[in-house]
Design a protein around this motif. Structure first.
Motif, PDB file in Angstrom:
ATOM      1  N   VAL A 341      23.866  23.976  65.792  1.00 24.09           N
ATOM      2  CA  VAL A 341      22.961  24.904  65.103  1.00 24.09           C
ATOM      3  C   VAL A 341      22.596  26.028  66.064  1.00 24.09           C
ATOM      4  N   PRO A 342      22.919  27.269  65.746  1.00 15.09           N
ATOM      5  CA  PRO A 342      22.611  28.384  66.661  1.00 15.09           C
ATOM      6  C   PRO A 342      21.131  28.718  66.678  1.00 15.09           C
ATOM      7  N   SER A 343      20.713  29.414  67.705  1.00 12.62           N
ATOM      8  CA  SER A 343      19.331  29.885  67.834  1.00 12.62           C
ATOM      9  C   SER A 343      19.329  31.354  68.235  1.00 12.62           C
ATOM     10  N   PRO A 344      19.698  32.240  67.326  1.00 15.94           N
ATOM     11  CA  PRO A 344      19.717  33.670  67.665  1.00 15.94           C
ATOM     12  C   PRO A 344      18.308  34.214  67.828  1.00 15.94           C
ATOM     13  N   LYS A 345      18.207  35.348  68.503  1.00 13.50           N
ATOM     14  CA  LYS A 345      16.897  35.966  68.698  1.00 13.50           C
ATOM     15  C   LYS A 345      16.280  36.363  67.363  1.00 13.50           C
ATOM     16  N   ARG A 346      17.104  36.788  66.447  1.00 15.59           N
ATOM     17  CA  ARG A 346      16.630  37.166  65.114  1.00 15.59           C
ATOM     18  C   ARG A 346      17.813  37.183  64.163  1.00 15.59           C
ATOM     19  N   LEU A 347      17.510  37.298  62.867  1.00 13.72           N
ATOM     20  CA  LEU A 347      18.557  37.497  61.869  1.00 13.72           C
ATOM     21  C   LEU A 347      18.489  38.947  61.365  1.00 13.72           C
ATOM     22  N   PHE A 348      19.136  39.214  60.245  1.00 11.95           N
ATOM     23  CA  PHE A 348      19.344  40.584  59.787  1.00 11.95           C
ATOM     24  C   PHE A 348      18.059  41.243  59.293  1.00 11.95           C
ATOM     25  N   LYS A 349      17.977  42.547  59.528  1.00 11.59           N
ATOM     26  CA  LYS A 349      16.917  43.373  58.961  1.00 11.59           C
ATOM     27  C   LYS A 349      17.559  44.372  58.012  1.00 11.59           C
ATOM     28  N   PHE A 350      17.126  44.330  56.764  1.00 14.81           N
ATOM     29  CA  PHE A 350      17.683  45.193  55.716  1.00 14.81           C
ATOM     30  C   PHE A 350      16.868  46.466  55.590  1.00 14.81           C
ATOM     31  N   SER A 351      17.569  47.584  55.533  1.00 13.98           N
ATOM     32  CA  SER A 351      16.919  48.889  55.382  1.00 13.98           C
ATOM     33  C   SER A 351      17.367  49.545  54.083  1.00 13.98           C
ATOM     34  N   SER A 662      17.031  27.519  49.011  1.00 16.10           N
ATOM     35  CA  SER A 662      17.736  26.320  48.581  1.00 16.10           C
ATOM     36  C   SER A 662      19.068  26.752  47.979  1.00 16.10           C
ATOM     37  N   THR A 663      19.996  25.815  47.890  1.00 18.94           N
ATOM     38  CA  THR A 663      21.308  26.121  47.332  1.00 18.94           C
ATOM     39  C   THR A 663      21.522  25.309  46.066  1.00 18.94           C
ATOM     40  N   GLY A 664      22.662  25.499  45.466  1.00 15.33           N
ATOM     41  CA  GLY A 664      23.006  24.723  44.283  1.00 15.33           C
ATOM     42  C   GLY A 664      22.789  25.484  42.997  1.00 15.33           C
ATOM     43  N   PHE A 665      22.510  24.718  41.937  1.00 13.11           N
ATOM     44  CA  PHE A 665      22.478  25.283  40.596  1.00 13.11           C
ATOM     45  C   PHE A 665      21.297  26.217  40.381  1.00 13.11           C
ATOM     46  N   TRP A 666      20.154  25.900  40.985  1.00 13.11           N
ATOM     47  CA  TRP A 666      18.932  26.647  40.723  1.00 13.11           C
ATOM     48  C   TRP A 666      18.288  27.042  42.046  1.00 13.11           C
ATOM     49  N   PRO A 667      18.842  28.021  42.787  1.00 19.16           N
ATOM     50  CA  PRO A 667      18.346  28.347  44.127  1.00 19.16           C
ATOM     51  C   PRO A 667      16.971  29.016  44.090  1.00 19.16           C
ATOM     52  N   LYS A 668      16.199  28.754  45.121  1.00 15.17           N
ATOM     53  CA  LYS A 668      14.899  29.382  45.316  1.00 15.17           C
ATOM     54  C   LYS A 668      14.821  29.898  46.737  1.00 15.17           C
ATOM     55  N   CYS A 669      14.225  31.073  46.926  1.00 13.06           N
ATOM     56  CA  CYS A 669      14.089  31.662  48.253  1.00 13.06           C
ATOM     57  C   CYS A 669      12.617  31.961  48.526  1.00 13.06           C
ATOM     58  N   GLN A 670      12.213  31.772  49.775  1.00 14.91           N
ATOM     59  CA  GLN A 670      10.831  32.047  50.163  1.00 14.91           C
ATOM     60  C   GLN A 670      10.794  32.476  51.620  1.00 14.91           C
ATOM     61  N   VAL A 671       9.734  33.177  51.988  1.00 14.79           N
ATOM     62  CA  VAL A 671       9.502  33.562  53.372  1.00 14.79           C
ATOM     63  C   VAL A 671       8.571  32.537  53.991  1.00 14.79           C
ATOM     64  N   LYS A 672       8.998  31.966  55.110  1.00 10.53           N
ATOM     65  CA  LYS A 672       8.225  30.921  55.766  1.00 10.53           C
ATOM     66  C   LYS A 672       7.610  31.455  57.060  1.00 10.53           C
ATOM     67  N   ALA A 673       6.728  30.655  57.624  1.00  7.16           N
ATOM     68  CA  ALA A 673       6.034  31.075  58.838  1.00  7.16           C
ATOM     69  C   ALA A 673       6.934  31.006  60.060  1.00  7.16           C
ATOM     70  N   GLU A 674       7.945  30.099  60.029  1.00 10.20           N
ATOM     71  CA  GLU A 674       8.821  29.904  61.167  1.00 10.20           C
ATOM     72  C   GLU A 674      10.230  30.403  60.854  1.00 10.20           C
ATOM     73  N   PRO A 675      10.974  30.841  61.867  1.00  3.69           N
ATOM     74  CA  PRO A 675      12.358  31.287  61.637  1.00  3.69           C
ATOM     75  C   PRO A 675      13.234  30.148  61.119  1.00  3.69           C
ATOM     76  N   LEU A 676      14.254  30.506  60.344  1.00  2.67           N
ATOM     77  CA  LEU A 676      15.179  29.510  59.810  1.00  2.67           C
ATOM     78  C   LEU A 676      15.949  28.840  60.938  1.00  2.67           C
ATOM     79  N   MET A 677      16.361  29.619  61.946  1.00  5.61           N
ATOM     80  CA  MET A 677      17.107  29.082  63.080  1.00  5.61           C
ATOM     81  C   MET A 677      16.391  29.469  64.366  1.00  5.61           C
ATOM     82  N   PRO A 678      15.316  28.716  64.721  1.00  4.00           N
ATOM     83  CA  PRO A 678      14.496  29.112  65.884  1.00  4.00           C
ATOM     84  C   PRO A 678      15.263  28.933  67.194  1.00  4.00           C
TER      85      PRO A 678
END
Length: 678
Positions: A341-351, A662-678
């Protein structure tokens, strides 16, 4: 319907549920009758599930209908009229389009929408390039991300949802250049069916971002939400019979072939706030909200990379198996020296703020294929897939402003996806058995790191050397012989390995009969490398390949004007000759080794300057340090998706770093307090 009007809300929903199930059963019965009519010998289907009225419904349809009902509760939908016989995509459009109808149109009696003045005005874009797209809200970004995850998780369902009701995805094939015959399967021609080369997978959206953002031949453009359709709907095929060396195609294509389906998917998301089903709807369409198509394409490309990184994380943690067979993560079976599991400094920023291409550059004359609002007539420039390091780095510097290090970093996008012979003449995978997870395996393969071969199928297998040791690896170069010069010339990654075994049983598919003999399984299990018979321990390839432009990041070689790689020891040995004439002319005096030509090239020593790493050293760094690659890839990917814009023109709008979906048939996305890949 009259009863529904008099009942309480709970009873109203039950009536709706029964009605929807009945409609799905009618469709299932009709499809079943058609199948029985085509095959009189078909066994009678066993009824395993029933709807509320007791009618037979198969398990898949029952599950599908339950999701449909759950979606209607989720979105609090009020259906005013449903006619039997309507397609499911029309059902979804009618029920989800009420929000849009309130703003700009009326719902007709048949469930379709009459365009209002705002919609009609939107159909008349300015002849000049549009102004930059409006900023996105976080709600918009998360809902669109959910929609894209739904597509990524179920690309064939999404494809069928778009191409239904008489609409088909166009196709041309044949042996002319360009192909101009129908895909009817006759006389050796390709068949027009759903295949991986046209499905809207996550890697396809990453590819769309690159092809959209490369500048035009006149150095204008960049990320503008448009594609040139030259060679768009082609499915290449081999001769029905005879020698491949008589193929008359002049060169390997470098066009946008089969990206129209990905564009069509995004166009539906762009204009239809309630598509696809089973995820939340937007308050209004992105188009009506002033979002540019170019911004949506950039976001979708970024989402495709984010999804593939998330799939890598999930497979590392064993949270889910790859849906394309029983696959596990190779890094959990090979000691790489770094965390899976990688631990990058950050992920993408969309503009946001990208401009769509102008109407003046779009076609005005009809063609044999359906018009698209994202087609442009401006000539594009594609990379030379057969080029060496000099050619590759000059292309990225000229059309993207990339340094050599950024070029090495951005090419890591090839860690996902696969090559399709029908679309571009190349075939197989960059990372066999791992092609849907984004990581640094691409660089480990380029640098020929000792490893094991991954194989998915009825069960996941890894195979290496005797007693489970790592396999030495390397490269063979083979002419695929699909053009008049024998090109493309493709690099095949080999593993010096034992055969695949399931206990004492040899299940190998490569090599000769001796390599596939059960005796080799016992010998590889019990003997050391110095005591293994040569027939049980060979240099074997298995659908893991690369382009010359990939391999050039690490190795130093030259290329002729016909694409033939030269300049390394090993191309001409053991009585063989390595030339276009020997490949294309069957009367040539000396033969070509078509299968095990193994060049021994030196390393690529190009760099951005004396104080910078050489290109082969950058590949080595990325191969040994996954985080180092991601920390370079993320800003390079953002730079690619900002091509054609000056600093300050685009405004940072959404950060993927703390997003979890989440993945699969009914995906849901949310912003969390911690990074996905810290």
């Amino acid at each position: 319907l009259k009863l529904r009007e008099r009942t309480e809300p709970g009873m109203r929903f039950i009536s709706l549920a029964i009605l929807l199930v009945q409609l799905r059963c009618l469709k299932a019965d009709r499809d079943r009758e058609q199948r029985l009519g085509q095959d009189q010998g078909h066994e009678e289907q066993v009824c395993t599930s029933k709807d509320p009225l007791g009618s037979c419904i198969d398990d898949v349809l029952a599950t599908d209908t339950m999701h449909m009902l759950q979606a209607s509760v989720q979105e609090k939908i009020n259906v005013t009229e449903v006619r039997p016989g309507r397609e499911r995509s029309q059902l979804h459009r009618s029920r989800g389009s009420k929000v849009g109808a309130q703003a700009s149109g009326e719902v007709r009696a048949d469930g379709t929408i009459a365009l209002g003045p705002a919609d009609e005005a939107a159909e008349e874009p300015s002849k000049a390039a549009t102004s930059g797209g409006q900023p996105w809200t976080q709600e918009q970004a998360l809902i669109v991300l959910q929609k894209l995850f739904r597509v990524f998780s179920n690309p064939s369902v999404a494809f069928k949802g778009i191409y239904s009701g008489g609409r088909v995805y166009e196709c041309r094939t044949g042996f002319n250049d360009p192909p101009d015959e129908p895909c009817d399967g006759k006389d050796g021609r390709e068949v027009d069916w759903i295949d991986d080369d046209i499905l809207p997978t996550a890697p396809k959206f990453v590819r769309l971002g690159f092809h959209d953002c490369v500048k035009y031949e006149d150095m204008t453009g960049g990320c503008d939400g448009c594609l040139n359709f030259k060679g768009m709907f082609i499915r290449y095929n081999d001769l029905a019979a005879g020698d491949k060396r008589s193929m008359s195609r002049p060169k390997v294509p470098d066009d946008n072939n089969n990206l129209a389906s990905t564009g069509d998917i995004l166009e539906e998301i762009y204009t239809n706030p309630s598509w696809p089903a089973y995820v939340a709807s937007l308050p209004m369409s992105l188009k009506d909200a002033g979002v540019s198509r170019a911004d949506l394409w950039a976001f979708a490309s970024m989402a495709g990379a984010y999804y593939s990184l998330d799939q890598n994380r999930r497979l590392c943690l064993g949270q889910e198996e790859d849906s394309r067979g029983k696959c596990e993560h190779l890094f959990n079976h090979v000691d790489t020296g770094f965390s899976c599991v990688p631990s990058p400094k950050r992920l993408f920023k969309f503009s946001t703020g990208r401009r769509d291409c102008s109407l003046g550059d779009k076609p005005t004359e009809p063609s044999w294929y359906a018009p698209r609002p994202f087609e442009t007539l401006k000539e594009e420039v594609g990379p030379d897939s057969q080029g060496n390091a000099d050619t590759t780095t000059k292309f990225f510097q000229k059309y993207f402003g990339f340094s050599k290090r950024e070029t090495v970093a951005i090419m890591g996008a090839h860690s996902i996806g696969q090559m399709h012979g029908k679309a571009g003449l190349y075939k197989y995978d960059w990372t066999h058995g791992q092609l849907h997870v984004m990581n640094n395996q691409y660089y480990r393969i380029l640098a020929a790191k000792p490893s094991k071969m991954a194989e998915c199928g009825d069960k996941f297998r890894v195979v290496g050397g005797p007693k489970g040791t790592l396999s030495p690896t390397g490269w063979f170069v083979r002419p695929i012989r699909k053009t008049e010069y024998g090109a493309p010339f493709q690099w095949f990654h080999y593993y010096h390995r034992c055969p695949q075994c399931d206990g004492p049983t040899n299940v190998e598919t490569e090599g000769d009969g001796q390599f596939r003999d059960d005796k080799c399984c016992e010998k590889c299990e019990t003997r050391g490398v110095n005591w293994i018979p040569s027939e049980c321990y060979i240099k074997a390839t298995k659908d893991e390949t690369a382009l010359a432009s990939d391999v050039s990041l690490y190795y130093d070689f030259n290329v002729t004007n016909k694409g033939l790689p030269i300049g390394c020891p090993g191309f001409e040995e053991d009585g063989y000759i390595w030339s276009v004439r020997a490949i294309t002319d069957s009367s040539a005096e000396k033969p070509v080794n078509y299968y095990t030509t193994e060049p021994r090239c030196g390393v690529n020593t190009l760099s951005d300057g004396p104080a910078h790493l050489k290109m082969h050293e950058i590949v080595e760094l990325y191969a040994e340090n996954q985080d180092a690659w991601l920390d370079d890839f993320v800003p390079a990917f953002e730079k690619m998706l900002s091509n054609g814009y000056e600093e300050g023109e685009l405004v940072e709008n959404f950060d993927f770093t703390n997003v979890e979906c989440s993945t699969g048939f009914w995906p849901k996305c949310q912003v969390k307090a911690e990074p996905l890949m810290p």
